[in-house]
Enzyme design. Sequence first.
Site, PDB file in Angstrom:
ATOM      1  N   ASP A   1      -2.290   0.349  17.104  1.00  0.00           N
ATOM      2  CA  ASP A   1      -3.311   1.299  17.542  1.00  0.00           C
ATOM      3  C   ASP A   1      -2.522   2.573  17.816  1.00  0.00           C
ATOM      4  O   ASP A   1      -1.803   2.657  18.820  1.00  0.00           O
ATOM      5  CB  ASP A   1      -3.994   0.805  18.830  1.00  0.00           C
ATOM      6  CG  ASP A   1      -5.058   1.787  19.321  1.00  0.00           C
ATOM      7  OD1 ASP A   1      -4.862   3.005  19.143  1.00  0.00           O
ATOM      8  OD2 ASP A   1      -6.052   1.341  19.894  1.00  0.00           O
ATOM      9  N   HIS A   2      -2.634   3.555  16.918  1.00  0.00           N
ATOM     10  CA  HIS A   2      -1.689   4.671  17.015  1.00  0.00           C
ATOM     11  C   HIS A   2      -1.856   5.457  18.320  1.00  0.00           C
ATOM     12  O   HIS A   2      -0.926   6.130  18.758  1.00  0.00           O
ATOM     13  CB  HIS A   2      -1.752   5.575  15.775  1.00  0.00           C
ATOM     14  CG  HIS A   2      -2.893   6.536  15.751  1.00  0.00           C
ATOM     15  ND1 HIS A   2      -4.172   6.167  15.437  1.00  0.00           N
ATOM     16  CD2 HIS A   2      -2.943   7.867  16.005  1.00  0.00           C
ATOM     17  CE1 HIS A   2      -4.957   7.228  15.502  1.00  0.00           C
ATOM     18  NE2 HIS A   2      -4.240   8.279  15.843  1.00  0.00           N
TER      19      HIS A   2
ATOM     20  N   HIS B   1      -9.200   2.662  20.288  1.00  0.00           N
ATOM     21  CA  HIS B   1      -8.579   3.739  21.067  1.00  0.00           C
ATOM     22  C   HIS B   1      -9.215   3.926  22.452  1.00  0.00           C
ATOM     23  O   HIS B   1      -8.523   3.938  23.463  1.00  0.00           O
ATOM     24  CB  HIS B   1      -8.659   5.075  20.318  1.00  0.00           C
ATOM     25  CG  HIS B   1      -8.193   5.005  18.894  1.00  0.00           C
ATOM     26  ND1 HIS B   1      -7.161   4.212  18.478  1.00  0.00           N
ATOM     27  CD2 HIS B   1      -8.618   5.657  17.776  1.00  0.00           C
ATOM     28  CE1 HIS B   1      -6.969   4.379  17.174  1.00  0.00           C
ATOM     29  NE2 HIS B   1      -7.846   5.237  16.728  1.00  0.00           N
TER      30      HIS B   1
ATOM     31  N   GLY C   1       0.872  -1.201   0.000  1.00  0.00           N
ATOM     32  CA  GLY C   1       0.000   0.000   0.000  1.00  0.00           C
ATOM     33  C   GLY C   1       0.893   1.230   0.000  1.00  0.00           C
ATOM     34  O   GLY C   1       0.574   2.239   0.623  1.00  0.00           O
TER      35      GLY C   1
ATOM     36  N   THR D   1       0.860   5.845   3.972  1.00  0.00           N
ATOM     37  CA  THR D   1       2.306   5.795   3.734  1.00  0.00           C
ATOM     38  C   THR D   1       2.866   7.208   3.609  1.00  0.00           C
ATOM     39  O   THR D   1       3.863   7.554   4.249  1.00  0.00           O
ATOM     40  CB  THR D   1       2.595   4.982   2.454  1.00  0.00           C
ATOM     41  OG1 THR D   1       1.990   3.710   2.599  1.00  0.00           O
ATOM     42  CG2 THR D   1       4.086   4.839   2.216  1.00  0.00           C
TER      43      THR D   1
HETATM   44  C1  BG6 Z   1      -8.221   7.088  13.550  1.00  0.00           C
HETATM   45  C2  BG6 Z   1      -9.644   7.153  13.070  1.00  0.00           C
HETATM   46  O1  BG6 Z   1      -7.937   5.825  14.090  1.00  0.00           O
HETATM   47  O2  BG6 Z   1      -8.021   8.069  14.565  1.00  0.00           O
HETATM   48  C3  BG6 Z   1      -9.987   8.540  12.566  1.00  0.00           C
HETATM   49  O3  BG6 Z   1      -9.837   6.205  12.013  1.00  0.00           O
HETATM   50  C4  BG6 Z   1      -9.676   9.577  13.613  1.00  0.00           C
HETATM   51  O4  BG6 Z   1     -11.356   8.618  12.198  1.00  0.00           O
HETATM   52  C5  BG6 Z   1      -8.238   9.393  14.132  1.00  0.00           C
HETATM   53  O5  BG6 Z   1      -9.837  10.854  13.039  1.00  0.00           O
HETATM   54  C6  BG6 Z   1      -7.959  10.311  15.292  1.00  0.00           C
HETATM   55  O6  BG6 Z   1      -6.597  10.266  15.584  1.00  0.00           O
HETATM   56  P1  BG6 Z   1      -5.855  11.513  16.225  1.00  0.00           P
HETATM   57  O7  BG6 Z   1      -4.467  11.017  16.466  1.00  0.00           O
HETATM   58  O8  BG6 Z   1      -5.943  12.628  15.225  1.00  0.00           O
HETATM   59  O9  BG6 Z   1      -6.598  11.825  17.476  1.00  0.00           O
END
Ligand code: BG6
Length: 517
Positions: free
Chosen positions: A204-205, A267, A38, A44
Amino acid sequence: MLLKGIDIMAEAIVSILSQEKEGCAESLPEPFSLIILGASGDLTKRKLIPALFRLWKGGLFPDRWYLVGLSRSPMDDEGFRKEVRESMGSLPAPDQEGFLKRFYYLAGDSQDLRYYLKLKKRLLELDKEHGTQGNRLFYLATPPDLYRGIIRHLGAAGLSRTGDGPGWTRIIIEKPFGRDLASAQVLNREITEVFAEEQIFRIDHYLGKETIQNILFFRFANAIFEPIWNRRYIDHVQITVAESIGIGRRAGYYEQAGALRDMFQNHLLQLLCLVAMEPPATFEADAVRDEKLKVMKAVRPVQMEEIGQCAIRGQYGPGVVDGQEVAGYRGESGVMPDSKTETFAAMKLYIDNWRWQGVPFYLRSGKRMAKRSAEIAIEFKQIPHLLFKPLMSEAIAPNTLAFRIQPQEGISLTFQAKNPGPKLCMDSVTMDFNYRDNFKGVSPEAYERLLLDCLTGDQMLFARKDWVELSWSLITPILEFWQNMPDLDCPGYPAGDPGPKEAGELIERDGRCWRTF
Ligand code: BG6
């Protein structure tokens, strides 16, 4: 420009990450190759390349590494480098070139085994040329419907198992990990047939954000908070992730997802676990993840007969955000005019264990809210006896500890103080810790932390198979309930509002109210 100012940031990050203070050591990865599936996609360009650049510029990469981009778009190595260069904006040319010369590209169909056989051959050549010892990290940055085919083909081509060749092999898989319990179970089964759990990094960022990592440090590196971190002292917990943005160009994904899948299953439930978990015996990946799993096991499932009291949804209509008029969700391009997809959800959850019995956890998240704000607020109980009552008309506001996740990352504690002057007069005041002022520098982005952890093989900040399935088992009945009741109202809220009035009622019924943001 996407990476404007990145060189300045990189300097700041070097200073943060290379602090020589005891306990601030960063482990450096072994030589590696990174294969991104991707590679011409948005993730990316927007997240991965900038994060990789900062890590490289910050001296956190070994001398020997290379990257192979994979996607359908016909391009050669030079074409790919040009595309990446264009997305990199105004970086000094010598830096760009040193970084980009390690980029290669292979076009093909990710659902065709022959593509992987070609890839294997190319990787063997590049491993030799770059001396990367066969250490390989695959990154699935494709649409999720391609995951299963990719995983199967990586296995069939002999590209999956550590031990099938020299070095280690790992795989990063982006969210969404399934769209309900059944699909997450299928994906887990198929991926673990091909990769061992130790090789799988479900990203999971939110877990890579500095302020979120700090929750465990705050709780377990200080002696004064843990003794009061329980039902005897805490009245309730509020977890809010409000976004001012809408869905942008993501209607295709969001129409199928909605707020509960997009934000809660991953999250918000991860945040709940970090607040509620017991201290792990060691600061090791599985010790921490075991404790988070125990929290998920103790979360009381939502009873369908009282769903309206503990899970509500909403959808934004036209309104005003940041002084700008914005369209409602149904007016966004790619959204069905009668869509019932929720862009906001709020939940009340209980954790049935000794520490948390009877303490409600209120969670909410929505798009197109008044502003971007994510925080966890721990609200303590009222004082047991109001000494100042005869002379004071109002109740005293309880103490609140708030973790501000973004923006203006920090922690604040609100308490009462005597107002100078009249003998009996007080006010709420706040003790504030602010990341930026205190640590003087730019915090690394979540993807930097997470990529580095994958490269060093540390799974602490990644979701484990069992956690993912438990979180889906909590969310899936609610999703099904909403889906099977097409006539059920999906209350609206004007863009720029803090959510539908039903969300207010969910907490006000308990004699409490949402914090303003
Ligand atoms: C993502 C979601 O995981 O997290 C998005 O798919 C959301 O919809 C985003 O906007 C929010 O991340 P952050 O880091 O901007 O709070």
